[in-house]
Design an enzyme around this catalytic site. Structure first.
Site, PDB file in Angstrom:
ATOM      1  N   TYR A  48     -23.237  -0.058  -8.663  1.00 49.73           N
ATOM      2  CA  TYR A  48     -24.060  -1.150  -8.708  1.00 49.73           C
ATOM      3  C   TYR A  48     -23.747  -2.189 -10.129  1.00 49.73           C
ATOM      4  O   TYR A  48     -24.200  -3.340 -10.060  1.00 49.73           O
ATOM      5  CB  TYR A  48     -25.368  -1.282  -8.534  1.00 49.73           C
ATOM      6  CG  TYR A  48     -25.747  -0.479  -7.163  1.00 49.73           C
ATOM      7  CD1 TYR A  48     -25.054  -0.058  -6.212  1.00 49.73           C
ATOM      8  CD2 TYR A  48     -27.212  -0.194  -6.985  1.00 49.73           C
ATOM      9  CE1 TYR A  48     -25.228   0.495  -5.133  1.00 49.73           C
ATOM     10  CE2 TYR A  48     -27.529   0.463  -5.754  1.00 49.73           C
ATOM     11  CZ  TYR A  48     -26.642   0.875  -4.731  1.00 49.73           C
ATOM     12  OH  TYR A  48     -26.904   1.567  -3.746  1.00 49.73           O
ATOM     13  N   LEU A 182     -32.762  -1.690   7.696  1.00 47.51           N
ATOM     14  CA  LEU A 182     -32.949  -2.570   8.991  1.00 47.51           C
ATOM     15  C   LEU A 182     -31.673  -2.873   9.490  1.00 47.51           C
ATOM     16  O   LEU A 182     -31.639  -3.805  10.275  1.00 47.51           O
ATOM     17  CB  LEU A 182     -33.477  -3.922   8.085  1.00 47.51           C
ATOM     18  CG  LEU A 182     -34.844  -3.674   7.436  1.00 47.51           C
ATOM     19  CD1 LEU A 182     -35.194  -4.999   6.508  1.00 47.51           C
ATOM     20  CD2 LEU A 182     -36.038  -3.222   8.498  1.00 47.51           C
ATOM     21  N   SER A 226     -34.309  -6.375  -2.025  1.00 43.18           N
ATOM     22  CA  SER A 226     -34.421  -7.839  -2.068  1.00 43.18           C
ATOM     23  C   SER A 226     -34.575  -8.235  -3.533  1.00 43.18           C
ATOM     24  O   SER A 226     -35.224  -7.307  -4.547  1.00 43.18           O
ATOM     25  CB  SER A 226     -35.687  -8.130  -1.413  1.00 43.18           C
ATOM     26  OG  SER A 226     -35.957  -9.450  -1.158  1.00 43.18           O
ATOM     27  N   ASN A 235     -42.278  -5.564   2.176  1.00 45.51           N
ATOM     28  CA  ASN A 235     -41.376  -4.329   2.379  1.00 45.51           C
ATOM     29  C   ASN A 235     -42.276  -3.051   2.051  1.00 45.51           C
ATOM     30  O   ASN A 235     -42.058  -2.078   2.557  1.00 45.51           O
ATOM     31  CB  ASN A 235     -39.962  -4.163   1.732  1.00 45.51           C
ATOM     32  CG  ASN A 235     -39.094  -5.112   2.432  1.00 45.51           C
ATOM     33  OD1 ASN A 235     -39.082  -5.547   3.421  1.00 45.51           O
ATOM     34  ND2 ASN A 235     -38.166  -5.280   1.646  1.00 45.51           N
TER      35      ASN A 235
END
Length: 282
Positions: A48, A182, A226, A235
């Site tokens: 990342y 999700l 997010s 969440n």
């Protein structure tokens, strides 16, 4: 239930913040916001290229290090480096990592896992995990490793609930953590399912919260990502309602038996050869 106990006795929060695809700036701000607003679990990875930012975000938060469950993932191009764990610790600015995961079943898996076992014995890592391992590769690892993995991070959602894998995980008391909980960013198809919409209306919750609650009631750890404060807060707001057995069964009925992400030989080659430029992050 807000926490689970891993097979080595370590307690882990069920819900955390994922930082996949977040820039350094967004990862730092989101980490601090999440920790200051009820989160305890933060997930990042070498690939990342935001580990330094996550570390800064942790230190800028109101939580002490021992109040945070930090997990990161070791990328295949680092598996053979004996210094890979120490380099990751340096980027994160911490003396230990709560859960360190082999990110992909590619490259020199055996050497990479051995380095995690050594870090575990040295107290640098509190638990060991794996990610994206198919069942046959997981069986092989269980037969060859000295320390059993505590968790596997995989694609898991109502369209693909990992039924076959979970039977093996139950046998070895290995926890499941869902990425794409999700159904993946930009994929709204699960949340637009009529059954999800109806259940959400019944409980006065969003479709996303209904799906995340489904995960929680199944004992899955989840790390939805997010950078938007309202979404981060939403969440985590999952513990003031409960889905009925009938509602759980209705969501289970959405199972299509196929993952959204498809692994191909080209993808496997990329995973084995790509080297993220972790030094580019400041």
């Amino acid at each position: 239930m807000t926490h689970i106990t891993l097979n080595n006795g370590i307690e882990m929060p069920l819900v955390g913040l994922g930082t996949y695809q977040l820039s350094s700036e967004d990862a730092q701000a989101s980490t601090t916001y999440a920790l200051d607003n009820g989160y305890e679990l933060i997930d990042t990875a070498n690939v990342y290229v935001n580990e330094r930012a996550v570390g800064r975000g942790m230190r800028a938060s109101s939580k002490a290090r021992e109040e945070i469950f930090l997990e990161t993932k070791l990328w295949p191009s680092f598996f053979e480096r004996a210094t890979a764990v120490d380099e990751t610790l340096e980027r994160l600015g911490t003396d230990y990592i709560d859960l360190m995961i082999l990110h992909q079943p590619a490259g020199d898996i055996r050497t990479g896992y051995r380095h995690l076992e050594e870090a575990y014995k040295a107290g640098k890592v509190r638990a060991i995990g794996i990610s994206n391992f198919p069942i046959e590769e997981l069986r092989r690892l269980l037969g060859e490793s000295e320390i059993k993995p505590s968790l596997i991070q995989v694609e898991c959602h109502p369209y693909f609930p990992q039924t076959e894998l979970k039977a093996l995980l139950k046998e070895h008391n290995i926890a499941l953590q869902a990425w794409y909980p999700l159904g993946g960013r930009g994929n709204a198809s699960i949340m637009s399912e009529p059954v999800i919409a109806e259940i959400a209306k019944t409980h006065g919750k969003s479709p996303a919260q209904v799906i995340l609650r489904w995960h929680v009631q199944l004992g899955h750890s989840i790390v939805p990502g997010s950078k938007t404060p309202s979404h981060i807060a939403e969440n985590l707001d999952l513990f003031d309602f409960e889905l009925t057995n009938e509602e759980m069964a209705q969501i289970n009925g959405l199972d299509k038996g196929e993952p959204i992400f498809q692994r191909t030989p080209e993808v496997e080659h990329f995973f084995a050869t790509f080297a993220p430029d972790v030094d580019s992050e400041k």
